[in-house]
Design an enzyme around this catalytic site. Structure first.
Site, PDB file in Angstrom:
ATOM      1  CE  LYS A  70     -31.553  18.306 -63.354  1.00 51.16           C
ATOM      2  NZ  LYS A  70     -30.448  18.137 -62.384  1.00 51.16           N
ATOM      3  CD  GLU A 113     -30.040  21.628 -60.754  1.00 54.21           C
ATOM      4  OE1 GLU A 113     -29.656  20.457 -60.855  1.00 54.21           O
ATOM      5  OE2 GLU A 113     -30.167  22.215 -59.669  1.00 54.21           O
ATOM      6  CG  ASP A 141     -32.391  21.118 -54.401  1.00 50.42           C
ATOM      7  OD1 ASP A 141     -32.857  19.967 -54.442  1.00 50.42           O
ATOM      8  OD2 ASP A 141     -31.413  21.485 -55.059  1.00 50.42           O
ATOM      9  CD  GLU A 143     -27.695  17.710 -53.006  1.00 47.58           C
ATOM     10  OE1 GLU A 143     -28.656  17.058 -53.467  1.00 47.58           O
ATOM     11  OE2 GLU A 143     -27.174  18.663 -53.611  1.00 47.58           O
ATOM     12  CD  GLU A 197     -35.628  22.157 -37.911  1.00 48.06           C
ATOM     13  OE1 GLU A 197     -36.126  21.319 -37.140  1.00 48.06           O
ATOM     14  OE2 GLU A 197     -36.302  22.920 -38.615  1.00 48.06           O
ATOM     15  CD1 TRP A 239     -25.520  28.439 -57.623  1.00 47.21           C
ATOM     16  CD2 TRP A 239     -26.867  26.936 -58.593  1.00 47.21           C
ATOM     17  NE1 TRP A 239     -24.756  27.683 -58.473  1.00 47.21           N
ATOM     18  CE2 TRP A 239     -25.558  26.747 -59.088  1.00 47.21           C
ATOM     19  CE3 TRP A 239     -27.891  26.102 -59.070  1.00 47.21           C
ATOM     20  CZ2 TRP A 239     -25.238  25.764 -60.030  1.00 47.21           C
ATOM     21  CZ3 TRP A 239     -27.566  25.117 -60.003  1.00 47.21           C
ATOM     22  CH2 TRP A 239     -26.262  24.968 -60.474  1.00 47.21           C
TER      23      TRP A 239
HETATM   24  O1  GCW Z   1     -30.197  19.324 -55.424  1.00 49.93           O
HETATM   25  C1  GCW Z   1     -29.806  19.260 -56.717  1.00 49.93           C
HETATM   26  C2  GCW Z   1     -28.549  18.469 -56.680  1.00 49.93           C
HETATM   27  C3  GCW Z   1     -28.145  17.963 -58.036  1.00 49.93           C
HETATM   28  C4  GCW Z   1     -29.313  17.188 -58.628  1.00 49.93           C
HETATM   29  C5  GCW Z   1     -30.542  18.103 -58.698  1.00 49.93           C
HETATM   30  C6  GCW Z   1     -31.782  17.380 -59.207  1.00 49.93           C
HETATM   31  C7  GCW Z   1     -29.228  15.308 -60.106  1.00 49.93           C
HETATM   32  O2  GCW Z   1     -27.534  19.260 -56.106  1.00 49.93           O
HETATM   33  O3  GCW Z   1     -27.017  17.158 -57.889  1.00 49.93           O
HETATM   34  O4  GCW Z   1     -29.014  16.668 -59.898  1.00 49.93           O
HETATM   35  O5  GCW Z   1     -30.828  18.597 -57.427  1.00 49.93           O
HETATM   36  O6  GCW Z   1     -32.607  17.014 -58.384  1.00 49.93           O
HETATM   37  O7  GCW Z   1     -31.926  17.208 -60.392  1.00 49.93           O
END
Ligand code: GCW
Length: 656
Positions: A273, A277, A356, A384, A488, A518
Site C-alpha cells: 500500500k 492514507e 471503499d 467494516e 442496505e 476524506w
Molecule cells: O477502508 C479503509 C479502512 C482502513 C484501511 C484502508 C485500506 C488498512 O478504513 O482501515 O487500511 O481502507 O484499504 O488500505
C-alpha cells in the site's frame, strides 16, 4: 506417512469441517496413490476419518476392492490444482496431476458427501478459474494504539500474532490452513497493509516468525505473502532514500528478497500500500507507481514471486468545500495512464468499487480499463461498513454481481481479474473464527467464488449450510440469503454511502464525514441529496466507463435506482423507477429493513434446539445488537431527512 490432521484447541468451532462431514469417506475403503507432502496431507485426512468411523485406507497398494481411489496421475493440463472425479463400477476415483489438486479433489468428495458414492458419475474436470485466491489479513504484530491488534478486525485478536510477536502455538494456524483449503483459498498475507514500525521488521530480522507461519499453512497448499513498507530500505536498511530507480535501493531489495526466499522457499510475494492514507511511496521521489511496483517485481522475479500493488490511491486531505475533486475518480486517474508499464509479475490490486467497500457501489471502472496489466480484484470479507460482524450481512450476492458485471464488451470483472481475487480477512482468534458465527458464510463464499467467479452464490450458501449445520434447520437459509439487501435498506440509501460514525465506522452518523477531508460526502440540503458524477454537470466520473455504462449512468433517467445517489444529486421528490419518490423510498426501506431484522430475530429464536447451543447463543446475542442498531439507523436517517426536507411520510409512521 500420513500427516496428522491439525486439531484446533478445545472449544474452537469446527466451522465447515465438522468430523461428521468425513463420515461417508471414513466408513469406506480408500486407496491413496502418489507421493509428495500434499499427498501425505490427503492420506492423513482419510486415515483420521477412518479412525473415527471404522473404514480403511491404504497407500500405494495394488488396486483392489476400494470404494474411493485418490491418485496422482496426469494429465499435466490439469495443472497443480485441478482434478478429475468420476464414478464407475461402484468406485469413485479422483485423479490429479499435483498434490494440491488431489487435496482439492478429496475436499470435493467431502462436499458431495454420501452422493459421492452412489450411482455413476461421468468424468468431470475441475480447475480453479483464478490461480491466486488470497486473503489479506490486516493483522498488526504489536497492538496499535488506535487500530488494535487487527485493523478493522471484529473477531478478536490475530491468529498469527500476540503480545508483539508470532504466537508460539501454531496448531490453530494449521487448522486455519485446512479450513482455507476446504473453500479453495491458496494464499494468505499475514500482516496489515498499513505497515507500522514493528511489522516492518518481519521482512528482515524477524522473517523467521513468518517462516514458522508459512510452515504451518504449507501442508494445506496455502502460500504465505507479506505486506511491506515502501520505505523499507530507509527504515530497515539505513539507506537515505527509497527511490525505486536508485541502484543501491534496487540492490537492497534484491538482497533482502533473496534472504526471504532462503527462509521461505515458496514465499508468495509482497503486498504494498503505497502513497495511500499516509503510507510512503514512489511519489516522494517523483517516480510513478509502475516504477515502484516494477522495482519489487524485479527483486521477486528470480524466485517466482509476485508483487501485489494496491490501487487504493487518493487524496485523503481533500477540502470538503471543493466539489471538483472526486475520490471515486482517483484510482482510474492515477493508474490508467500506466497501463502496459507494469512487469508481468506485478499485479495491480483494485478494490471492487471506486470508493471503499460500501454496501452499494458501482463496479470500479478501472477493472475494465487496463487491458495490458494483470489485475486482482479486492473484496472485503471483514465487515467494516457492513455491520462489523454484529449484523448478519452475507455478501455473496454483492460479490457475485461485481464478478459478473461486464465492464467491457464480452469480459466481466471475474474474467478481468487475471491476477486473482483477494479478500480482506474477517478471521481472528475468536472461538467461532469470525466473531459472528454466520459471518463464516462470507469467508466460505469468497473462497468458492475465487475458484469459480461465475458460480451461483446461493448454491455456495447451500454448500456452506450443508457442511456447517447438517441437518440444516428450516428457515436458516433465508436468514442469510437476503441479509445484504436488508442491511442496505436500513443504512445509507440508494448508493450514497458512508453516513457512519467517523473513525470506527459502526452505527449511523449522517453528517459524520460530511465536513471531513476524506472525500466521502452526500451533499444533502433541504431540496435534495446525492453526488453529481455526470460528465455534463458533475465530476465526470460516469465518463470513466465504457459503453453502455457511461451513458446509462450519465442520466438520472437511466441510472439504476440503487446507484442513483452515487451518480446524481436529485430533489427529494424525484420519482424512481419503482414509482416512489426518493424521500418516500428512504422512509419505506428504513421501516422495512428493521421489520426484516425483527422477523429474523424471531426466526433465530425458534431455531433454539436445532443449532448447537453455544453457536445459538452467540448468534442470538449478535441479533439483539443488530436490532438495536438497525432501529438507531432507521430513526436517525428518517428523522434527518424529514427535518431536512419537511416532507412527511405518506404512511404517517413515527419519525422523530
Ligand atoms: O477502508 C479503509 C479502512 C482502513 C484501511 C484502508 C485500506 C488498512 O478504513 O482501515 O487500511 O481502507 O484499504 O488500505
Amino acid at each position: 506417512m500420513p500427516l496428522p490432521v491439525p486439531v484446533p484447541p478445545e472449544g474452537v468451532d469446527p466451522a465447515w469441517l465438522p468430523d461428521e462431514a468425513f463420515r461417508p469417506i471414513g466408513t469406506r475403503r480408500t486407496l491413496v496413490r502418489g507421493s509428495g507432502p500434499l499427498v501425505d496431507t490427503v492420506h492423513g485426512e482419510v486415515a483420521r476419518a477412518c479412525e473415527r468411523f471404522g473404514g480403511r485406507v491404504e497407500r500405494d497398494a495394488a488396486p483392489g476392492p476400494f470404494d474411493l481411489v485418490l491418485e496422482l496421475t496426469g494429465p499435466q493440463e490439469l495443472g497443480d490444482e485441478g482434478f478429475t472425479c468420476r464414478r464407475e463400477d461402484g468406485r469413485t476415483t479422483v485423479g490429479a496431476y499435483g498434490g494440491a489438486g488431489l487435496l482439492y479433489g478429496l475436499l470435493h468428495v467431502v462436499r458431495l458427501g454420501e452422493a459421492a458414492f452412489h450411482g455413476e458419475r461421468q468424468r468431470e474436470y475441475h480447475e480453479p478459474a483464478l490461480a491466486l485466491r488470497m486473503l489479506d489479513h490486516w493483522d498488526n504484530v504489536a497492538v496499535h494504539p488506535v487500530m488494535g491488534q487487527v485493523e478493522r478486525g471484529y473477531a478478536g485478536g490475530s491468529l498469527f500474532w500476540a503480545d508483539g510477536r508470532a504466537r508460539g502455538e501454531l496448531e490453530r494456524v494449521r487448522a486455519y490452513g485446512r479450513l482455507l483449503a476446504a473453500c479453495g483459498i491458496n494464499a494468505v498475507a499475514v500482516n496489515n497493509v498499513n505497515v507500522h514500525e514493528t511489522e516492518a521488521h518481519l521482512l528482515t530480522d524477524r522473517i523467521g516468525e513468518v517462516a514458522a507461519i508459512a510452515g504451518a499453512l504449507r501442508p494445506y497448499g496455502v502460500r504465505t505473502h507479506l505486506s511491506v513498507t515502501f520505505a523499507a530500505p530507509v527504515v530497515l536498511g539505513g539507506l537515505e532514500r527509497a527511490d525505486p530507480l536508485d541502484a543501491g535501493v534496487r540492490e537492497w531489495w534484491a538482497e533482502t528478497t533473496a534472504r526471504v526466499y532462503e527462509a521461505v522457499p515458496d514465499f508468495g510475494g509482497y503486498v504494498v500500500k503505497a502513497d495511500s492514507e499516509g503510507q510512503p511511496g514512489p511519489f516522494a521521489y517523483g517516480r510513478s507507481h509502475a516504477d515502484g511496483a516494477n522495482m519489487l517485481a524485479a527483486a521477486l522475479d528470480p524466485h517466482g514471486g509476485t508483487v501485489h500493488w494496491r490501487a487504493f490511491v487518493y487524496n485523503h486531505h481533500q477540502d470538503w468545500r471543493d466539489r471538483t475533486t472526486d475520490r471515486a475518480r482517483a484510482a482510474y486517474d492515477h493508474f490508467v495512464p500506466l497501463d502496459g508499464e507494469f512487469a508481468p509479475n506485478a499485479v495491480l490490486q483494485v478494490k471492487h468499487g471506486p470508493m471503499d467497500f460500501q454496501v452499494r457501489e458501482p463496479v470500479s471502472p478501472l477493472i475494465g480499463a487496463m487491458p495490458d496489466t494483470r489485475l486482482a480484484v479486492e473484496l472485503q470479507a471483514t465487515q467494516e461498513y457492513t455491520g462489523q460482524q454484529r449484523h448478519v450481512c452475507w455478501l455473496g450476492p454483492m460479490w457475485s454481481e461485481v464478478l459478473r458485471f461486464r465492464l467491457e464488451e464480452g469480459a466481466c470483472a471475474g474474467e478481468l481479474a487475471r491476477g486473482g481475487l483477494v479478500a480482506v480477512s474477517n478471521v481472528g482468534d475468536d472461538p467461532f473464527w469470525t466473531g459472528h458465527p454466520l459471518a463464516q458464510a462470507n469467508l466460505y463464499t469468497f473462497g468458492r467464488l475465487a475458484w469459480q467467479p461465475d458460480a451461483d452464490p446461493h448454491e455456495l450458501l447451500d454448500e456452506w449450510l450443508g457442511l456447517t449445520f447438517a441437518p440444516v434447520p428450516e428457515g436458516l437459509c433465508d436468514l442469510l440469503s437476503g441479509s445484504w439487501r436488508t442491511y442496505e435498506k436500513y443504512t445509507a440509501p440508494l448508493g450514497v454511502g458512508f453516513m457512519v460514525q467517523p473513525g470506527h465506522h459502526y452505527g449511523p452518523s449522517v453528517d459524520g464525514y460530511e465536513y471531513s477531508p476524506w472525500g466521502t460526502y452526500h451533499f444533502a440540503d433541504r431540496d435534495g441529496i446525492g453526488v453529481d458524477r455526470s460528465v455534463a454537470g458533475g465530476t465526470g466520473y460516469a465518463g470513466q466507463y465504457a459503453k453502455p455504462w457511461a451513458e446509462m449512468y450519465e442520466s438520472p433517467q437511466t441510472c439504476p435506482d440503487e446507484l442513483l445517489l452515487f451518480f446524481h444529486h436529485v430533489p427529494y421528490g424525484h420519482v424512481l423507477k419503482s414509482g416512489k419518490t426518493v424521500i418516500q423510498h428512504i422512509y419505506d426501506t428504513h421501516f422495512e429493513g428493521v421489520a426484516e431484522v425483527e422477523e429474523a430475530v424471531e426466526t433465530w429464536a425458534s431455531l433454539a434446539g436445532q443449532v448447537e447451543p453455544g453457536r445459538h447463543a452467540r448468534v442470538a446475542e449478535r441479533y439483539a445488537e443488530q436490532l438495536r442498531s438497525a432501529r438507531e439507523w432507521r430513526d436517525q436517517i428518517n428523522s434527518y431527512f424529514f427535518r431536512k426536507s419537511g416532507v412527511p411520510d405518506e404512511s404517517g409512521r413515527t419519525i422523530f
